[in-house]
Design a protein around this motif. Structure first.
Motif, short mmCIF file in Angstrom:
data_model
loop_
_atom_site.label_atom_id
_atom_site.label_comp_id
_atom_site.label_asym_id
_atom_site.label_seq_id
_atom_site.Cartn_x
_atom_site.Cartn_y
_atom_site.Cartn_z
N GLN A 91 6.43 -3.79 -0.78
CA GLN A 91 6.16 -5.09 -0.17
C GLN A 91 6.62 -5.13 1.28
O GLN A 91 5.92 -5.64 2.15
CB GLN A 91 6.85 -6.20 -0.97
CG GLN A 91 6.60 -7.56 -0.37
CD GLN A 91 7.25 -8.69 -1.17
OE1 GLN A 91 7.94 -8.47 -2.15
NE2 GLN A 91 7.02 -9.90 -0.72
N GLY A 92 7.81 -4.59 1.55
CA GLY A 92 8.34 -4.59 2.92
C GLY A 92 7.63 -3.55 3.76
O GLY A 92 6.91 -2.70 3.25
N TYR A 93 7.83 -3.65 5.07
CA TYR A 93 7.19 -2.69 5.98
C TYR A 93 7.95 -1.38 5.94
O TYR A 93 9.12 -1.32 6.28
CB TYR A 93 7.15 -3.24 7.41
CG TYR A 93 6.41 -4.54 7.51
CD1 TYR A 93 5.23 -4.73 6.80
CD2 TYR A 93 6.89 -5.58 8.28
CE1 TYR A 93 4.56 -5.93 6.86
CE2 TYR A 93 6.21 -6.78 8.35
CZ TYR A 93 5.05 -6.95 7.63
OH TYR A 93 4.37 -8.13 7.68
N THR A 94 7.26 -0.32 5.52
CA THR A 94 7.96 0.95 5.36
C THR A 94 7.40 2.04 6.26
O THR A 94 7.75 3.20 6.10
CB THR A 94 7.87 1.45 3.90
OG1 THR A 94 6.49 1.48 3.53
CG2 THR A 94 8.62 0.55 2.97
N SER A 95 6.53 1.68 7.23
CA SER A 95 6.10 2.73 8.16
C SER A 95 7.31 3.16 8.97
O SER A 95 8.08 2.33 9.43
CB SER A 95 4.97 2.25 9.06
OG SER A 95 4.86 0.86 9.06
N GLY A 146 -0.25 -6.89 8.83
CA GLY A 146 -1.36 -6.39 8.03
C GLY A 146 -1.67 -4.94 8.35
O GLY A 146 -1.94 -4.11 7.46
N MET A 147 -1.61 -4.60 9.64
CA MET A 147 -1.90 -3.22 10.04
C MET A 147 -0.82 -2.27 9.55
O MET A 147 -1.10 -1.14 9.15
CB MET A 147 -2.04 -3.13 11.56
CG MET A 147 -3.36 -3.71 12.05
SD MET A 147 -3.26 -4.22 13.76
CE MET A 147 -3.70 -2.72 14.57
N ARG A 148 0.43 -2.73 9.54
CA ARG A 148 1.50 -1.86 9.04
C ARG A 148 1.31 -1.58 7.55
O ARG A 148 1.60 -0.48 7.09
CB ARG A 148 2.85 -2.54 9.24
CG ARG A 148 3.28 -2.50 10.68
CD ARG A 148 4.75 -2.80 10.78
NE ARG A 148 5.01 -3.62 11.94
CZ ARG A 148 6.22 -3.97 12.34
NH1 ARG A 148 7.26 -3.61 11.63
NH2 ARG A 148 6.39 -4.69 13.41
N GLN A 149 0.83 -2.58 6.80
CA GLN A 149 0.59 -2.34 5.38
C GLN A 149 -0.59 -1.39 5.20
O GLN A 149 -0.63 -0.62 4.24
CB GLN A 149 0.34 -3.65 4.62
CG GLN A 149 1.60 -4.45 4.34
CD GLN A 149 2.72 -3.64 3.73
OE1 GLN A 149 3.36 -2.82 4.40
NE2 GLN A 149 3.00 -3.86 2.46
N ARG A 150 -1.55 -1.42 6.14
CA ARG A 150 -2.66 -0.46 6.06
C ARG A 150 -2.16 0.95 6.33
O ARG A 150 -2.63 1.91 5.72
CB ARG A 150 -3.75 -0.85 7.07
CG ARG A 150 -4.59 -2.01 6.56
CD ARG A 150 -5.80 -2.20 7.42
NE ARG A 150 -5.57 -3.23 8.43
CZ ARG A 150 -6.36 -3.41 9.47
NH1 ARG A 150 -7.39 -2.62 9.67
NH2 ARG A 150 -6.10 -4.37 10.33
N ALA A 156 0.09 6.55 1.62
CA ALA A 156 0.15 6.81 0.18
C ALA A 156 -1.11 7.53 -0.29
O ALA A 156 -1.05 8.49 -1.06
CB ALA A 156 0.34 5.50 -0.58
N LEU A 157 -2.29 7.07 0.21
CA LEU A 157 -3.55 7.68 -0.23
C LEU A 157 -3.71 9.11 0.26
O LEU A 157 -4.22 9.97 -0.45
CB LEU A 157 -4.73 6.83 0.26
CG LEU A 157 -4.91 5.45 -0.37
CD1 LEU A 157 -6.00 4.67 0.34
CD2 LEU A 157 -5.25 5.60 -1.85
N ALA A 158 -3.23 9.37 1.50
CA ALA A 158 -3.42 10.69 2.09
C ALA A 158 -2.67 11.77 1.31
O ALA A 158 -3.06 12.94 1.31
CB ALA A 158 -2.96 10.69 3.54
N ALA A 159 -1.60 11.38 0.62
CA ALA A 159 -0.87 12.36 -0.19
C ALA A 159 -1.62 12.65 -1.49
O ALA A 159 -1.11 13.38 -2.33
CB ALA A 159 0.55 11.85 -0.47
N GLU B 196 12.91 5.53 -0.64
CA GLU B 196 12.10 5.49 -1.86
C GLU B 196 10.65 5.85 -1.56
O GLU B 196 9.99 6.51 -2.37
CB GLU B 196 12.20 4.11 -2.52
CG GLU B 196 13.60 3.86 -3.08
CD GLU B 196 13.70 2.63 -3.95
OE1 GLU B 196 12.88 1.71 -3.79
OE2 GLU B 196 14.62 2.59 -4.79
N THR B 197 10.14 5.43 -0.39
CA THR B 197 8.79 5.82 0.00
C THR B 197 8.68 7.34 0.05
O THR B 197 7.75 7.93 -0.50
CB THR B 197 8.44 5.25 1.39
OG1 THR B 197 8.47 3.82 1.32
CG2 THR B 197 7.05 5.68 1.84
N ALA B 198 9.65 7.97 0.69
CA ALA B 198 9.63 9.42 0.81
C ALA B 198 9.72 10.08 -0.56
O ALA B 198 9.09 11.11 -0.82
CB ALA B 198 10.76 9.89 1.72
#
Lengths: 266, 296
Positions: A91-95, A146-150, A156-159, B196-198
């Motif tokens: 949910q939080g920004y994790t970039s 919104g862009m950060r969530q993208r 996630a998808l690229a992995a 956790e993401t990593a």
């Protein structure tokens, strides 16, 4: 149907899973004997009032929490801890702020030494699918929420996970951005044919994206009912307006809101 | 002040309502109410020019005040004017080989700080990243943090003699415990979501440590180093008081014996300037290392 039969045909099997958090003196049963299966290429939504343990269930599937009872299996393999096959969007920004958008999306592949995928343009492909090609070299702090969530979604998808997990990924976004993201996610999920488990408390989001909605009751979290909305597979539905105009939408929304209200009274 | 606001307002008929934008565009510009901006205002942005100006002004007030206090009344050798200190500084460098003292001090500071960092940063990172490591070393480090480094001078003299090693060891003892604690705190601030993401991307613990924990906390570690280097300079004179023949501190102690107050002040001035230069270098390093943190 026996467990073994389910195991053969299902991608994800959550079997009588429970979680008790124990502090020094007291212990709280967060989740009790939750079971459901998610077939390949289906989207499963965990829906329920706050405090129903839906995030805990998701975190157990991710391997970030260890169940106190029950077992989780993905394509026959036991879930013993976090792994690349189960990618997660939080949910939080994790970039990562020290990496550009492109480096963020490439992070999972670099981490696993998957240089083949890097050369084949996997990163560009997913930047494209979430509409961030123009921002590939930007720093995350220059982007909107919104862009950060993208970015997080593309990373996630690229992995190339077998299962994509999402924990209220649009919960921190404003209403307009949220439904734009829901429509984008619908498009991406249909195109990539992803298996997804997603936590939300947004009924509209649940109905738009889910093949299966697992509705959890609260204190402790148990499966109250499982709903199968018809909208995700209906290719005529692309936007929020399409969804709301569907003849069955209003009725399903009302039933779910009714359940939410009942759970809230406990 | 109480102008009737109504006189400016557009009459609110349905017809006028629809054309509000057009009609206000046609009207002459309206000067805003005179709102007073206070000189003391919380969080008020300061332009680059006034920053320089205000900084220079404070220095000028300080130097002029000092000059006035030192030159009014009888000349007092215990309280020289800023010009006398500058004169002493010139003599020190030109005639008494002060440069080699400065270099000796600089060498001690840099070597001791490098050694302190090369122990404290890895240990601090491990303590911040792994709670079990912190549980093991935390109590030990905390206890040492409360011991005054100068109290170790007699021990260090006995163990290490009177040479550079003893001074470098003292300077190290002065900063290393704080450095470990602060780096540990910096690392602990790594958001758990990042880790956790990593993990869900398939990262091993070693890789997560290097590709998430270290880059996430590095900016704050550099700031910690900058601040602890300043503390290191404050220990310099203490380290060079005892059994030292060269160094800025040794010069200051020699000057004290002959009551050369202007030399003492010149020494203090040099320490201040070198400290400032170190600080600026660290700021530059921070700017170079972390382009994503610029002007935010």
């Amino acid at each position: 149907m026996s467990v073994a039969e389910q195991l053969d045909m299902s991608s994800l099997l959550v079997d009588r899973v429970g979680k008790t958090f124990s502090a020094r003196r007291s212990s709280v049963v967060a989740v009790e004997s939750v079971s459901f299966t998610v077939p390949p290429r289906e989207v499963c939504i965990l829906l329920g009032p706050s405090g129903c343990g839906k995030s805990t269930v998701l975190r157990m599937i991710a391997g970030l929490e260890i169940p106190t009872s029950g077992r989780i299996t993905l394509s026959g393999r036991p879930v013993l801890g976090p792994a690349r096959e189960r990618g997660m969007v939080f949910q939080g920004y994790t970039s990562f702020p020290w990496l550009t958008v492109r480096q963020n999306v490439a992070y999972g592949l670099k981490l696993n030494g998957d240089f083949g995928a890097l050369r084949e343009g996997t990163v560009d492909h997913f930047l494209e699918s979430v509409g961030l090609t123009r921002f590939a070299n930007a720093w995350p702090h220059e982007l909107s929420g919104g862009m950060r969530q993208r970015v997080a979604l593309a990373r996630a998808l690229a992995a190339t996970p077998e299962l994509l997990l999402m924990d209220e990924p649009f919960g921190a976004l404003d209403a307009e951005t949220r439904w734009q993201m829901q429509e984008l996610l619908l498009k991406v999920i249909r195109k990539e044919r992803m298996t997804v488990v997603m936590v939300t408390h947004d009924v509209e989001e649940a109905l738009l994206l889910g093949d299966q909605i697992v509705f959890l009751s609260s204190h402790p979290g148990r499966v109250r009912t499982i709903i199968n909305p018809p909208f995700k597979t209906d290719s005529a539905i692309r936007t929020r307006e399409d969804l709301r105009a569907h003849p069955r939408y209003a009725e399903m929304e009302r039933d779910i809101l009714q359940m939410m209200r009942e759970e809230g009274k406990h | 002040m109480s102008q009737p606001v109504q006189s400016q307002a557009v009459p609110m008929t349905p017809d006028a309502n629809a054309t509000t934008a057009d009609s206000s565009a046609a009207m002459p510009p309206l000067s805003p109410w005179p709102v007073k901006v206070r000189w003391f205002e919380f969080k008020h942005p300061v332009s680059a020019l006034s920053k320089v100006w205000l900084g220079v002004a404070a220095w000028l007030v300080f130097l002029l005040g000092w000059h006035y206090a030192a030159t009014s009344g009888d000349a007092n050798p215990l309280f020289p004017s800023p010009l006398a200190v500058l004169d002493a500084l010139w003599t020190l460098f030109a005639e008494r080989g002060f440069a080699s003292d400065v270099l000796a001090s600089l060498k001690r500071i840099l070597i001791s700080f490098f050694l302190a960092c090369s122990i404290a940063i890895p240990l601090g990172i491990l303590m911040g990243a792994f709670p079990r490591v912190e549980s093991a070393f935390g109590p030990l480090v905390s206890a040492f943090r409360y011991l005054p480094a100068p109290a170790f001078i007699p021990l260090l003299l006995m163990w290490l003699g009177t040479g550079d090693t003893q001074k470098i060891a003292l300077l190290m003892l002065g900063v290393i415990w704080f450095l470990i604690t602060l780096v540990c705190d910096n690392v602990k601030q790594t958001p758990v979501d990042f880790i956790e993401t990593a993990k869900t991307l398939g990262g091993s613990r070693r890789k997560i440590l290097w590709t998430v924990v270290v880059p996430a906390s590095l900016p704050n570690i550099v700031i910690t180093c900058r601040q602890m280097l300043a503390v290191s300079w404050t220990y310099l004179v203490i380290a060079e008081i005892v059994a030292a023949t060269d160094g800025i501190g040794a010069m200051i102690m020699r000057a004290r014996r002959f009551v050369n107050v202007d030399d003492i002040m010149a020494g203090i001035l040099v320490i201040g300037i070198l400290g400032l230069v170190c600080d600026l270098l660290f700021r530059g390093l921070y700017w170079l290392m972390f382009p994503y943190l610029r002007r935010r």
